[in-house]
Design a protein around this motif. Structure first.
Motif, mmCIF file in Angstrom:
data_model
loop_
_atom_site.group_PDB
_atom_site.id
_atom_site.type_symbol
_atom_site.label_atom_id
_atom_site.label_comp_id
_atom_site.label_asym_id
_atom_site.label_seq_id
_atom_site.Cartn_x
_atom_site.Cartn_y
_atom_site.Cartn_z
ATOM 1 N N SER A 271 2.459 -9.464 3.217
ATOM 2 C CA SER A 271 3.429 -9.691 3.976
ATOM 3 C C SER A 271 3.113 -10.949 5.100
ATOM 4 O O SER A 271 3.876 -11.561 5.742
ATOM 5 C CB SER A 271 3.878 -8.453 4.987
ATOM 6 N N GLY A 272 1.825 -11.207 5.430
ATOM 7 C CA GLY A 272 1.245 -11.916 6.206
ATOM 8 C C GLY A 272 1.411 -11.710 7.719
ATOM 9 O O GLY A 272 0.859 -12.488 8.643
ATOM 10 N N LEU A 273 1.735 -10.390 7.957
ATOM 11 C CA LEU A 273 1.757 -9.933 9.137
ATOM 12 C C LEU A 273 0.520 -9.350 9.700
ATOM 13 O O LEU A 273 -0.169 -8.537 9.041
ATOM 14 C CB LEU A 273 3.005 -8.932 9.399
ATOM 15 N N PRO A 274 0.274 -9.262 10.964
ATOM 16 C CA PRO A 274 -0.700 -8.522 11.676
ATOM 17 C C PRO A 274 -0.543 -6.883 11.575
ATOM 18 O O PRO A 274 0.386 -6.483 12.357
ATOM 19 C CB PRO A 274 -1.105 -8.910 12.974
ATOM 20 N N ARG A 275 -1.057 -6.222 10.455
ATOM 21 C CA ARG A 275 -0.898 -4.880 10.359
ATOM 22 C C ARG A 275 -2.323 -4.217 10.207
ATOM 23 O O ARG A 275 -3.100 -4.861 9.633
ATOM 24 C CB ARG A 275 0.089 -4.615 9.162
ATOM 25 N N THR A 276 -2.365 -3.061 10.488
ATOM 26 C CA THR A 276 -3.703 -2.067 10.194
ATOM 27 C C THR A 276 -3.472 -1.672 8.658
ATOM 28 O O THR A 276 -2.659 -1.113 8.287
ATOM 29 C CB THR A 276 -3.536 -0.791 11.026
ATOM 30 N N CYS A 277 -4.466 -1.994 7.896
ATOM 31 C CA CYS A 277 -4.379 -2.177 6.481
ATOM 32 C C CYS A 277 -5.463 -0.891 6.395
ATOM 33 O O CYS A 277 -6.646 -1.113 6.414
ATOM 34 C CB CYS A 277 -4.694 -3.197 5.943
ATOM 35 N N LYS A 278 -4.962 0.070 5.640
ATOM 36 C CA LYS A 278 -5.834 1.334 5.396
ATOM 37 C C LYS A 278 -5.922 1.187 3.572
ATOM 38 O O LYS A 278 -6.802 1.966 3.322
ATOM 39 C CB LYS A 278 -5.046 2.725 5.689
ATOM 40 N N HIS A 279 -5.510 0.305 3.273
ATOM 41 C CA HIS A 279 -5.679 0.185 1.674
ATOM 42 C C HIS A 279 -5.945 -1.115 1.322
ATOM 43 O O HIS A 279 -5.298 -2.180 1.823
ATOM 44 C CB HIS A 279 -4.652 0.849 0.656
ATOM 45 N N ARG A 280 -6.438 -1.409 0.054
ATOM 46 C CA ARG A 280 -6.260 -2.715 -0.636
ATOM 47 C C ARG A 280 -6.156 -2.629 -2.186
ATOM 48 O O ARG A 280 -6.389 -1.317 -2.770
ATOM 49 C CB ARG A 280 -7.791 -3.182 -0.223
ATOM 50 N N ILE A 281 -5.778 -3.650 -2.816
ATOM 51 C CA ILE A 281 -5.330 -3.636 -4.044
ATOM 52 C C ILE A 281 -6.389 -4.552 -5.084
ATOM 53 O O ILE A 281 -6.718 -5.434 -4.326
ATOM 54 C CB ILE A 281 -4.066 -3.986 -4.352
ATOM 55 N N MET A 282 -6.311 -4.350 -6.048
ATOM 56 C CA MET A 282 -7.381 -5.026 -7.014
ATOM 57 C C MET A 282 -6.397 -5.341 -8.295
ATOM 58 O O MET A 282 -5.919 -4.416 -8.931
ATOM 59 C CB MET A 282 -8.328 -4.500 -7.626
ATOM 60 N N GLY B 124 -6.192 -5.928 -11.817
ATOM 61 C CA GLY B 124 -6.681 -6.349 -13.112
ATOM 62 C C GLY B 124 -8.277 -6.068 -13.045
ATOM 63 O O GLY B 124 -8.729 -5.338 -12.123
ATOM 64 N N ASP B 125 -9.019 -6.904 -13.789
ATOM 65 C CA ASP B 125 -10.441 -6.937 -13.673
ATOM 66 C C ASP B 125 -11.019 -8.162 -12.881
ATOM 67 O O ASP B 125 -12.181 -8.492 -13.209
ATOM 68 C CB ASP B 125 -11.211 -6.711 -15.033
ATOM 69 N N SER B 126 -10.084 -8.755 -12.304
ATOM 70 C CA SER B 126 -10.494 -10.061 -11.502
ATOM 71 C C SER B 126 -11.481 -9.709 -10.403
ATOM 72 O O SER B 126 -12.151 -10.705 -10.037
ATOM 73 C CB SER B 126 -9.291 -10.704 -11.085
ATOM 74 N N GLY B 127 -11.652 -8.667 -9.780
ATOM 75 C CA GLY B 127 -12.434 -8.473 -8.527
ATOM 76 C C GLY B 127 -12.081 -9.034 -7.437
ATOM 77 O O GLY B 127 -13.043 -8.849 -6.189
ATOM 78 N N ASN B 128 -10.990 -9.595 -7.245
ATOM 79 C CA ASN B 128 -10.338 -9.977 -5.921
ATOM 80 C C ASN B 128 -9.646 -8.650 -5.374
ATOM 81 O O ASN B 128 -8.656 -8.182 -5.997
ATOM 82 C CB ASN B 128 -9.435 -11.119 -6.219
ATOM 83 N N TYR B 129 -9.787 -8.387 -4.080
ATOM 84 C CA TYR B 129 -9.351 -7.386 -3.284
ATOM 85 C C TYR B 129 -8.165 -7.937 -2.441
ATOM 86 O O TYR B 129 -8.597 -8.978 -1.661
ATOM 87 C CB TYR B 129 -10.449 -6.618 -2.853
ATOM 88 N N TYR B 130 -7.174 -7.130 -2.311
ATOM 89 C CA TYR B 130 -6.256 -7.713 -1.036
ATOM 90 C C TYR B 130 -5.626 -6.545 -0.317
ATOM 91 O O TYR B 130 -5.513 -5.512 -0.783
ATOM 92 C CB TYR B 130 -4.992 -8.454 -1.658
ATOM 93 N N TYR B 131 -5.886 -6.685 0.967
ATOM 94 C CA TYR B 131 -5.616 -5.708 1.828
ATOM 95 C C TYR B 131 -4.061 -5.803 2.101
ATOM 96 O O TYR B 131 -3.570 -6.803 2.201
ATOM 97 C CB TYR B 131 -6.084 -5.989 3.478
ATOM 98 N N ILE B 132 -3.683 -4.468 2.166
ATOM 99 C CA ILE B 132 -1.918 -4.214 2.084
ATOM 100 C C ILE B 132 -1.868 -3.391 3.496
ATOM 101 O O ILE B 132 -2.603 -2.234 3.607
ATOM 102 C CB ILE B 132 -1.451 -3.983 0.881
ATOM 103 N N SER B 133 -0.664 -3.531 4.200
ATOM 104 C CA SER B 133 0.138 -2.553 4.905
ATOM 105 C C SER B 133 0.593 -1.132 4.510
ATOM 106 O O SER B 133 0.757 -1.198 3.214
ATOM 107 C CB SER B 133 0.819 -3.133 5.857
ATOM 108 N N PRO B 134 0.509 -0.166 5.100
ATOM 109 C CA PRO B 134 1.243 0.921 4.550
ATOM 110 C C PRO B 134 2.616 0.721 4.038
ATOM 111 O O PRO B 134 2.830 1.170 3.148
ATOM 112 C CB PRO B 134 1.359 2.015 5.974
#
Length: 372
Positions: free
Chosen positions: A295-306, A308-318
């Motif tokens: 979303s690009g918004l300032p949020r407290t991110c408790k989880h992150r996604i990956m 496939g096997d790319s090894g790139n992590y992305y923080y996501i909001s609830p």
């Protein structure tokens, strides 16, 4: 004749001719002249005939011995062929027996595997049914607890709640309630709340009605389940639920998330459970604990996604996690149906799909559980 005899006595005998050393008994009475004449003419012919007869006898003997040897060899070869035939017959019987045993073993293994799958499906169906019943019981107990709390709060010494104190009611009402005071906490809570103008959490029982168009599309898809979104059933869900639910502000990343969800290669993990080793560079992390990558918004991110096997992590909001989880739950259930793991009638399966669609719609509107 005497001259010829003298020449013969002086010259050695010719090779291939026999020279008689002593005269035979029949020749003693004959004169010498007659012996000499006969010896000079008939002896070579008789010797040649004797040699020919000997050659003939030796050739016949050789032929007989050769034929006897060939007959012996033929008998030996026939015996060996018979032994080979018996060995081949025995080996063919062994092979047939092994093939039969292998077929029986394969059939028994397949039957056992199908039996295990059926038992697993039955156990899963029973477990799902028990889970639904347990959830219903939990909801009912929670409602009863809420009602009891309301009764306790609304009952005071100055204005006692007559539902908690039946002795304060009129005799007619008390007599009417005799024998029916068990498991009435929910109904009594509703009556007392209405009388005291208190609005407790209502215990609503939703009504359901099957939509004929949606049900027909689901039935058609159920006949030959597929994950191809060109069919009418999945096309509608993609347009109405999946697409809007996975439509985030970051369009490029949203498309990657949608592809990962469809291919079942997306991973969601808590941020607190992952620690980065000191002195090592972790995988690329987009966003951050205080900013959502979708979303690009300032949020407290408790989880992150990956992805496939790319090894790139992305923080996501609830909220984003709730939307992705709702879509993943839907795809997981239809994959179970496609694999034949769901053993239910068509209508319960249809209502489960509708429930999952409702979760996607609520998540798209921003509703999500507090524990996320």
């Amino acid at each position: 004749s005497q001259v010829s005899l003298e020449e013969e006595s002086q010259n050695p005998p010719a090779v291939g001719h026999w020279k008689p050393l002593m005269p035979s008994k029949g020749d003693k009475e004959e004169p010498e002249g007659g012996c000499q004449d006969a010896g000079g003419v008939d002896e070579p012919q008789s010797m040649e005939q004797l040699n020919v007869s000997r050659l003939r006898s030796s050739s016949v003997e050789i032929r007989e011995k050769g034929s006897e040897f060939l007959r012996d060899e033929l008998h030996k070869a026939q015996k060996e062929l018979k032994l080979k035939d018996k060995e081949c017959e025995r080996l063919s019987k062994v092979r047939e027996q092994l093939e039969q045993e292998l077929e029986e073993l394969t059939a028994s293994l397949f039957e056992e595997a199908h039996k295990m799958v059926r038992e697993a499906n039955t156990k899963q169906a029973v477990a799902e049914k028990q889970l639904r019943e347990a959830r219903g019981k939990i909801d009912m107990l929670q409602a009863e607890v809420t009602a009891l709390k309301t009764l306790v709060i609304t009952s005071t010494p100055s204005s006692p709640n007559r539902e908690l104190h039946p002795q304060l009611q009129s005799p007619s009402k008390a007599g009417f309630r005799k024998g029916h005071g068990r498991n009435k906490s929910t109904s009594s809570a509703m009556v007392s709340a209405a009388s005291q103008n208190v609005a407790p959490e209502p215990v609503s029982r939703e009504c359901k009605e099957v939509d004929s168009i949606l049900f027909a599309e689901f039935q058609a898809w159920k006949e030959s389940p597929t994950l191809d979104k060109s069919c009418s059933f999945l096309d509608r869900i993609y347009r109405e639920d999946v697409g809007p639910c996975l439509d985030f502000t970051k369009q490029e990343l949203s498309e990657l998330v949608r592809v990962a969800v469809e291919q079942n290669t997306l991973t969601i993990e808590p941020v607190a459970s992952q620690t980065v080793p000191v002195g090592k560079v972790a995988a690329e992390e987009c966003g951050g604990p205080k900013k959502c990558a979708l979303s690009g918004l300032p949020r407290t991110c408790k989880h992150r996604i990956m992805l496939g096997d790319s090894g790139n992590y992305y923080y996501i909001s609830p909220s984003c996690r709730a939307r992705i989880t709702a879509v993943c739950n839907f795809f997981t259930y239809i994959r179970y149906i496609q694999q034949g793991l769901v053993r239910q009638d068509v209508e319960p399966m249809y209502w489960e799909v509708m429930r999952l669609r409702r979760e996607m719609s609520l998540a798209k509107l921003g509703f999500y559980p507090s524990e996320m």
